[in-house]
Every structure is written in structure tokens, then in C-alpha cells.
Motif scaffolding. Structure first.
Motif, mmCIF file in Angstrom:
data_model
loop_
_atom_site.group_PDB
_atom_site.id
_atom_site.type_symbol
_atom_site.label_atom_id
_atom_site.label_comp_id
_atom_site.label_asym_id
_atom_site.label_seq_id
_atom_site.Cartn_x
_atom_site.Cartn_y
_atom_site.Cartn_z
ATOM 1 N N GLY A 116 2.634 -39.704 7.550
ATOM 2 C CA GLY A 116 2.989 -40.985 8.139
ATOM 3 C C GLY A 116 4.261 -41.574 7.576
ATOM 4 N N ASP A 117 4.889 -40.859 6.631
ATOM 5 C CA ASP A 117 6.144 -41.327 6.045
ATOM 6 C C ASP A 117 7.329 -40.978 6.950
ATOM 7 N N LEU A 118 8.442 -41.643 6.713
ATOM 8 C CA LEU A 118 9.679 -41.332 7.417
ATOM 9 C C LEU A 118 10.213 -39.996 6.905
ATOM 10 N N VAL A 119 10.556 -39.109 7.823
ATOM 11 C CA VAL A 119 10.970 -37.759 7.451
ATOM 12 C C VAL A 119 12.379 -37.485 7.960
ATOM 13 N N ASP A 120 13.251 -37.061 7.043
ATOM 14 C CA ASP A 120 14.551 -36.479 7.374
ATOM 15 C C ASP A 120 14.556 -35.061 6.821
ATOM 16 N N TRP A 121 15.043 -34.124 7.619
ATOM 17 C CA TRP A 121 14.937 -32.712 7.222
ATOM 18 C C TRP A 121 16.186 -31.952 7.673
ATOM 19 N N ARG A 122 16.760 -31.202 6.754
ATOM 20 C CA ARG A 122 17.826 -30.273 7.072
ATOM 21 C C ARG A 122 17.423 -28.932 6.478
ATOM 22 N N GLY A 123 16.978 -28.030 7.330
ATOM 23 C CA GLY A 123 16.507 -26.747 6.855
ATOM 24 C C GLY A 123 17.324 -25.599 7.418
ATOM 25 N N ASP A 124 16.806 -24.396 7.251
ATOM 26 C CA ASP A 124 17.489 -23.212 7.769
ATOM 27 C C ASP A 124 17.401 -23.123 9.285
ATOM 28 N N TYR A 125 16.328 -23.691 9.875
ATOM 29 C CA TYR A 125 16.098 -23.532 11.303
ATOM 30 C C TYR A 125 15.943 -24.845 12.051
ATOM 31 N N GLN B 245 16.152 -29.352 12.238
ATOM 32 C CA GLN B 245 16.646 -30.639 11.782
ATOM 33 C C GLN B 245 15.712 -31.715 12.306
ATOM 34 N N VAL B 246 15.361 -32.648 11.445
ATOM 35 C CA VAL B 246 14.537 -33.796 11.822
ATOM 36 C C VAL B 246 15.254 -35.048 11.349
ATOM 37 N N ASP B 247 15.495 -35.966 12.257
ATOM 38 C CA ASP B 247 16.248 -37.178 11.936
ATOM 39 C C ASP B 247 15.347 -38.407 12.041
ATOM 40 N N SER B 248 15.076 -39.026 10.913
ATOM 41 C CA SER B 248 14.357 -40.312 10.874
ATOM 42 C C SER B 248 13.127 -40.309 11.765
ATOM 43 N N ALA B 249 12.272 -39.333 11.546
ATOM 44 C CA ALA B 249 11.057 -39.197 12.349
ATOM 45 C C ALA B 249 9.853 -39.694 11.572
ATOM 46 N N ARG B 250 8.962 -40.360 12.286
ATOM 47 C CA ARG B 250 7.723 -40.853 11.674
ATOM 48 C C ARG B 250 6.621 -40.833 12.719
ATOM 49 N N LEU B 251 5.433 -40.411 12.309
ATOM 50 C CA LEU B 251 4.265 -40.505 13.177
ATOM 51 C C LEU B 251 3.656 -41.896 13.015
ATOM 52 N N TRP B 252 3.603 -42.640 14.115
ATOM 53 C CA TRP B 252 3.097 -44.002 14.052
ATOM 54 C C TRP B 252 1.585 -44.068 14.205
ATOM 55 N N ASP B 253 0.989 -43.013 14.702
ATOM 56 C CA ASP B 253 -0.472 -42.939 14.809
ATOM 57 C C ASP B 253 -0.943 -41.736 14.011
ATOM 58 N N VAL B 254 -1.416 -42.004 12.808
ATOM 59 C CA VAL B 254 -1.870 -40.954 11.900
ATOM 60 C C VAL B 254 -3.394 -41.028 11.802
ATOM 61 N N PRO B 255 -4.093 -39.928 12.008
ATOM 62 C CA PRO B 255 -5.563 -39.972 12.009
ATOM 63 C C PRO B 255 -6.130 -40.250 10.620
ATOM 64 N N ASP B 256 -7.287 -40.896 10.591
ATOM 65 C CA ASP B 256 -7.971 -41.136 9.318
ATOM 66 C C ASP B 256 -8.441 -39.823 8.684
ATOM 67 N N VAL B 257 -8.876 -38.878 9.523
ATOM 68 C CA VAL B 257 -9.287 -37.558 9.038
ATOM 69 C C VAL B 257 -8.073 -36.633 9.119
ATOM 70 N N PRO B 258 -7.584 -36.116 7.995
ATOM 71 C CA PRO B 258 -6.397 -35.257 8.038
ATOM 72 C C PRO B 258 -6.611 -34.040 8.932
ATOM 73 N N VAL B 259 -5.550 -33.605 9.573
ATOM 74 C CA VAL B 259 -5.612 -32.422 10.436
ATOM 75 C C VAL B 259 -5.563 -31.170 9.570
ATOM 76 N N GLY B 260 -6.614 -30.352 9.635
ATOM 77 C CA GLY B 260 -6.580 -29.069 8.959
ATOM 78 C C GLY B 260 -5.701 -28.091 9.716
ATOM 79 N N ILE B 261 -5.094 -27.163 8.985
ATOM 80 C CA ILE B 261 -4.216 -26.170 9.594
ATOM 81 C C ILE B 261 -4.789 -24.778 9.357
ATOM 82 N N GLY B 262 -4.967 -24.040 10.443
ATOM 83 C CA GLY B 262 -5.325 -22.635 10.356
ATOM 84 C C GLY B 262 -4.103 -21.791 10.664
ATOM 85 N N ILE B 263 -3.991 -20.632 10.032
ATOM 86 C CA ILE B 263 -2.837 -19.767 10.227
ATOM 87 C C ILE B 263 -3.304 -18.387 10.661
ATOM 88 N N ALA B 264 -2.698 -17.882 11.742
ATOM 89 C CA ALA B 264 -3.031 -16.549 12.250
ATOM 90 C C ALA B 264 -2.094 -15.535 11.608
#
Length: 325
Positions: free
Chosen positions: A133-142, A144-163
Motif C-alpha cells: 500500500g506504499d508509494l512505489v517508484d521502480w527502475r529495474g532491468d525490465y 518502470q513504475v512511476d509513483s504507483a500506489r494501491l489504494w485498496d489493499v486487502p486486510d488478508v495479504p495475497v499469497g503468491i504461488g509460483i509455477a
């Protein structure tokens, strides 16, 4: 599988599956079907939003989303956070490095696997950052994220599965996810998953989710014919399937796969014990959850009405410990 049914039918099947007693429901996230005979490819996120509103307790997964090309990772983060709110904490974000079939449509080409995994790693870092839910700026290898923020963040964190499909992928990606997703009962893969996570001080192994295609039908010959018509693409293996760009390519690559070849690899027909026997190697390999892919099309409702409950009873009676389906 979104490739087999239109979105309204998929929502109805989701309702029925919950009523029949399934513990969780997964959705593919494709722009195209593998074969034209499947005939569908609705948007997974729109459909899952509807499912979240008409179900009460089944867990929901994307199975899996590629957050690197067709979707920017910031958009995936927003979609996942919104769906988790709609689902009251029942959603898990399944992620993978993608398939050319779906990702080439945005005109960015198709990178080699090593680059796709690097892109996925960076995408997960961005998604995790936005989930705070924080403001995010990102410059990576692939990305770019400019001043992005999620304004609706769930109370239960989203789990991530990886294939993932091998040790190199686990070494690169295993510490970034909460759960493992795989399509083969590979005990070595599961051991590598736990070893990498333990070596990095991550407590708990998360869920280990497997996938098994089945084709139930009262008529075994009809089941074999349907599985061959709609699911023979599976026979190429993921090392091939990830790189084919079109349904026509899958049709050409699988033209020599016979119905009897499909019947040897996919449980077909009314025999529920055969499905239990096919699931057993996943239990033995250390999987905690099994996603059953019923190759059904128009026969899905018949499967849910006639076979789902006795099949679940048979699986739960045979399952060693905490297994979900």
C-alpha cells in the motif's frame, strides 16, 4: 479451464463445484485456447470477480498468470488486491513465466526462458512492493513504475504461488513465493523447493499444488475421443508448449498423437479408482493440494452432478493427511 467454456458457464460450474464439496477452484489465464476445438478464452480476472461474488468458502487461484508481458506487474498487483477483497481473503495469486500462445499478442516478441524467469523475478518484487500500500517508484532491468500506489489493499495479504518445472527455476524464484505449483508428481522438485526455502530461513513450506487432467464420462470411448480432441496439446510437454505461438501450431505439433496415447496419460471414463490411482503419485511426492482438470466442455455439469461427490469421497478416503482438491 477457461479454454473450454464461455464465462457464464464457468461461473455456474464454479457455483456447482463449491456445492459439491471442492476445497478450491483454479482458473487458467489465457488469451487463446491451445486448440481451436476448445473454442473459448474469456478474461480470467473478470470471470473470477464474478465467481468471488457467488461463492462463499472455496479458495480461488489464478493458475497461472504471467505478470511480465501481456500484463504489467503493477496491473497484476491491482487486479490481485481487488480480487482478494471481493473474495474475502480466499484468493491466491498463481504466477508463472508464461506461454508464447498468450503473451505474443501484445507484440513484444518472446524471450528465452532465462530472461523470462528474470522478468518474473522482477515482476514479483514489484507486486510485493505494491501489496504494502506504499508509494512505489521502480527502475529495474525490465520495468518502470512511476509513483504507483494501491489504494485498496486487502486486510488478508495475497499469497503468491509460483509455477516452476526445475531446480534452476526454484533457485531463482523459490524464495519469492509462498506456494509451489507444478504439473508433474516430481518428488525431487518438491524436495528442492523445501531445501531452498529452508536454506534461506523461510519458515514453513507453503502449499504444494499439483495438477492432474482427467476426462470423466459414463462412456469411456467418448471420454477418450473428447480428451484427444481438446487436450492432446498436453502431450508435448511444457518445454515445447511454452514456445508455440498459435492454436494452429499446437494442432500441427500434436497431429501424430493418437487417442490411445492420450488415454495412457489421462484417466478417461467412469472409473473413479483410476483417478485416485493417478493422484496417488502426487501424494507420494509431497504435494498438499491437487487441482483436477476435468476435460469436459458441455459435459461439465454432468460430471459435477454424477461424479464429483463420489470422486471427492474416494480421494479423501485414500489421501494421506492434509490434502485438498
Amino acid at each position: 479451464m477457461t479454454e473450454q467454456s464461455n464465462p457464464k458457464d464457468l461461473v455456474q460450474y464454479a457455483i456447482s463445484a463449491e456445492r459439491r464439496g471442492f476445497d478450491f477452484e483454479v482458473s487458467s489465464d489465457h488469451f487463446s485456447p491451445w486448440l481451436t476445438s476448445q473454442g473459448h478464452a474469456p478474461n480470467a480476472w473478470t470471470m473470477l470477480g464474478a465467481v468471488a461474488q457467488v461463492t462463499d468458502h472455496v479458495d480461488l487461484y489464478t493458475y497461472v498468470t504471467c505478470p511480465t508481458m501481456r500484463y504489467h506487474p503493477a496491473i497484476v498487483a491491482q487486479q490481485a488486491a481487488t480480487l482478494q477483497i471481493l473474495a474475502d481473503g480466499r484468493f491466491t495469486l498463481g504466477l508463472g513465466s508464461g506461454e508464447n500462445l498468450n503473451e505474443h499478442v501484445v507484440g513484444r516478441g518472446w524471450p528465452a526462458i532465462a530472461q523470462r524467469q528474470d522478468m518474473l523475478r522482477e515482476a514479483i518484487d514489484i507486486i510485493r512492493a505494491l501489496f504494502t500500500g506504499d508509494l512505489v517508484d521502480w527502475r529495474g532491468d525490465y520495468y518502470q513504475v512511476d509513483s504507483a500506489r494501491l489504494w485498496d489493499v486487502p486486510d488478508v495479504p495475497v499469497g503468491i504461488g509460483i509455477a516452476v518445472g526445475g531446480k534452476k527455476a526454484i533457485d531463482k524464484l523459490g524464495v519469492l513465493a509462498d506456494h509451489l505449483i507444478a504439473v508433474e508428481p516430481d518428488g525431487e522438485l518438491v524436495r528442492d523447493w523445501h531445501t531452498v526455502r529452508q536454506g534461506n530461513g523461510i519458515a514453513g513450506g507453503g502449499r504444494v499444488v499439483g495438477q492432474l487432467p482427467i476426462c470423466w464420462d459414463p462412456d469411456r470411448d467418448a471420454a477418450i475421443a473428447r480428451a484427444h480432441d481438446q487436450f492432446r496439446w498436453f502431450g508435448g510437454g511444457w518445454s515445447v508448449n511454452a514456445d508455440l505461438p498459435t492454436p494452429a501450431g499446437f494442432a500441427g505439433a500434436t497431429q501424430f498423437i493418437r487417442p490411445e496415447d492420450v488415454a495412457e496419460s489421462i484417466p478417461c471414463g467412469p472409473d473413479l479408482d483410476a483417478i485416485v490411482d493417478a493422484v496417488r503419485p502426487y501424494w507420494e511426492a509431497g504435494f498438499t493440494d491437487i487441482a483436477l482438470v476435468q476435460v469436459g466442455g458441455d459435459s461439465q455439469e454432468q460430471f459435477l452432478k454424477e461424479a464429483a461427490e463420489p470422486l471427492l469421497d474416494a480421494l479423501r478416503s485414500a489421501a494421506p493427511g492434509d490434502i485438498t482438491t
